[in-house]
Design a protein around this motif. Sequence first.
Motif, PDB file in Angstrom:
ATOM      1  N   ASP A 236      -7.219   2.114   5.341  1.00 59.24           N
ATOM      2  CA  ASP A 236      -7.757   1.346   4.219  1.00 59.24           C
ATOM      3  C   ASP A 236      -7.431   1.967   2.863  1.00 59.24           C
ATOM      4  N   THR A 237      -6.623   3.020   2.879  1.00 57.17           N
ATOM      5  CA  THR A 237      -6.182   3.670   1.638  1.00 57.17           C
ATOM      6  C   THR A 237      -4.738   3.289   1.340  1.00 57.17           C
ATOM      7  N   PHE A 238      -4.495   2.861   0.104  1.00 59.56           N
ATOM      8  CA  PHE A 238      -3.131   2.550  -0.346  1.00 59.56           C
ATOM      9  C   PHE A 238      -2.421   3.862  -0.655  1.00 59.56           C
ATOM     10  N   ASP A 239      -1.444   4.231   0.153  1.00 62.78           N
ATOM     11  CA  ASP A 239      -0.798   5.533   0.025  1.00 62.78           C
ATOM     12  C   ASP A 239       0.696   5.424   0.327  1.00 62.78           C
ATOM     13  N   PRO A 240       1.517   5.196  -0.706  1.00 63.20           N
ATOM     14  CA  PRO A 240       2.957   5.110  -0.497  1.00 63.20           C
ATOM     15  C   PRO A 240       3.579   6.403   0.034  1.00 63.20           C
ATOM     16  N   ASP A 241       2.855   7.515  -0.064  1.00 64.49           N
ATOM     17  CA  ASP A 241       3.386   8.788   0.411  1.00 64.49           C
ATOM     18  C   ASP A 241       3.036   9.077   1.865  1.00 64.49           C
TER      19      ASP A 241
END
Length: 416
Positions: A347-352
């Motif tokens: 649920d976390t937006f994390d491109p990394d």
Amino acid sequence: MTSVSEPAVLLGQALSPSNRVDPYPAYRDLREHGPLQIPEISLTVLSSYADCDAALRHPASASDRMKSAIAQRQIAAGEQPRPFGLAGLVDKRRTPAFLFLDPPDHTRLRKLVAKAFAPRVINQLRDEIVATVDALLDTAEECGEFDAVSGLAYPVAVAVICRLLGVPVEDEPKFGHASTLLAQTVDPFLSATGDVPEGFTDRIEAGKWLRTYFRDLIERRRSSPGDDLLSALIAVEESGDQLTEDEIISTCNLLLIAGHESTVSLMATSVLAMLRDRRQWSALGADPARALRVVEETLRFDPPAQLLGRVAGEEMTIGETVIPKGDTMIVLLAAAHRDPAANPDPDTFDPDRTGIRHLGFGHGAHFCLGAPLVRLEASIALTAVTKRFPKAELGGEPQYKPNVTLRGMLSLPVRV
């Protein structure tokens, strides 16, 4: 113990228009319930990543809606199968887009269309995309604000699709109206309830208008070919084979609706996700190389295509679930992408994040032909807007369309 009515209740909650702003809690409930089956309407809903991935890979997983039990029951009763699918009726009087076909028809059409979707064609659009984005951002800078949908994502996508198909830009308002209506025809209300939803007649009329428009445009392109995809579709050949007029029209409908709507949603949703986490906005503004990771994570975190439809061409076993032949399958991508078994801290937006796993462009034979173009458009727009406006912030809450399948925003105000 699960009651008989609980699957239908869970599905109804997930598809409810009231959940368009944030459908993910309802999707989580579906995923935690496990595969959902409603035998009385021959429906199976899959929501874990493993199940969705397996269903898309399965050799018996079909795309031809006429193979569904509900369509066959209607035929047996002497009825014309209900209209559903992109921009028209999927019946004997219409040629469905190749998205709704199986081999060998799908293989033939996709191979022919792919010739007109060569990397050279896509790369030729780069300069036009850059110029369009820069002009829109100039306007935003003058105004001190812009709408991420109507002031960036939508005009970029429209300019590209009109240029690609050879459609005069002055016809865009009509296309916009038709596209908005037709994007709702892929919602699974017929599969889930067997009923035609309110407003469906208007959508079918929009589809008829669009077919007439393309038929007239094809006639003009036959006598006067241009440097566009429509002309290429008319001319493309493979071993003496070529696309019929109805096949060209259905393909154009598919590209306009699925490609256009998905691209708009992807760009606007990326803007929203980054502005809700300003570290991501600043990071992309400082490093354009991050653009593709932002795009891929958006496709995972909040995909434009929230679900795909398939039909069990034969009895199938997915995980421990036996799916009867003819069952319509809702492959719920938006739930699968947030499956913690596939993507930790989903649920976390994390491109990394390491190993972004998503099915946002489909899988296998039906993998999206336009994926390279979508990635190019979104990367250019997102890189430019974050660099131009490092101090941008949300100017209000997003407003969403009622669409379930092709979920997207009506508006997203941004202050620069």
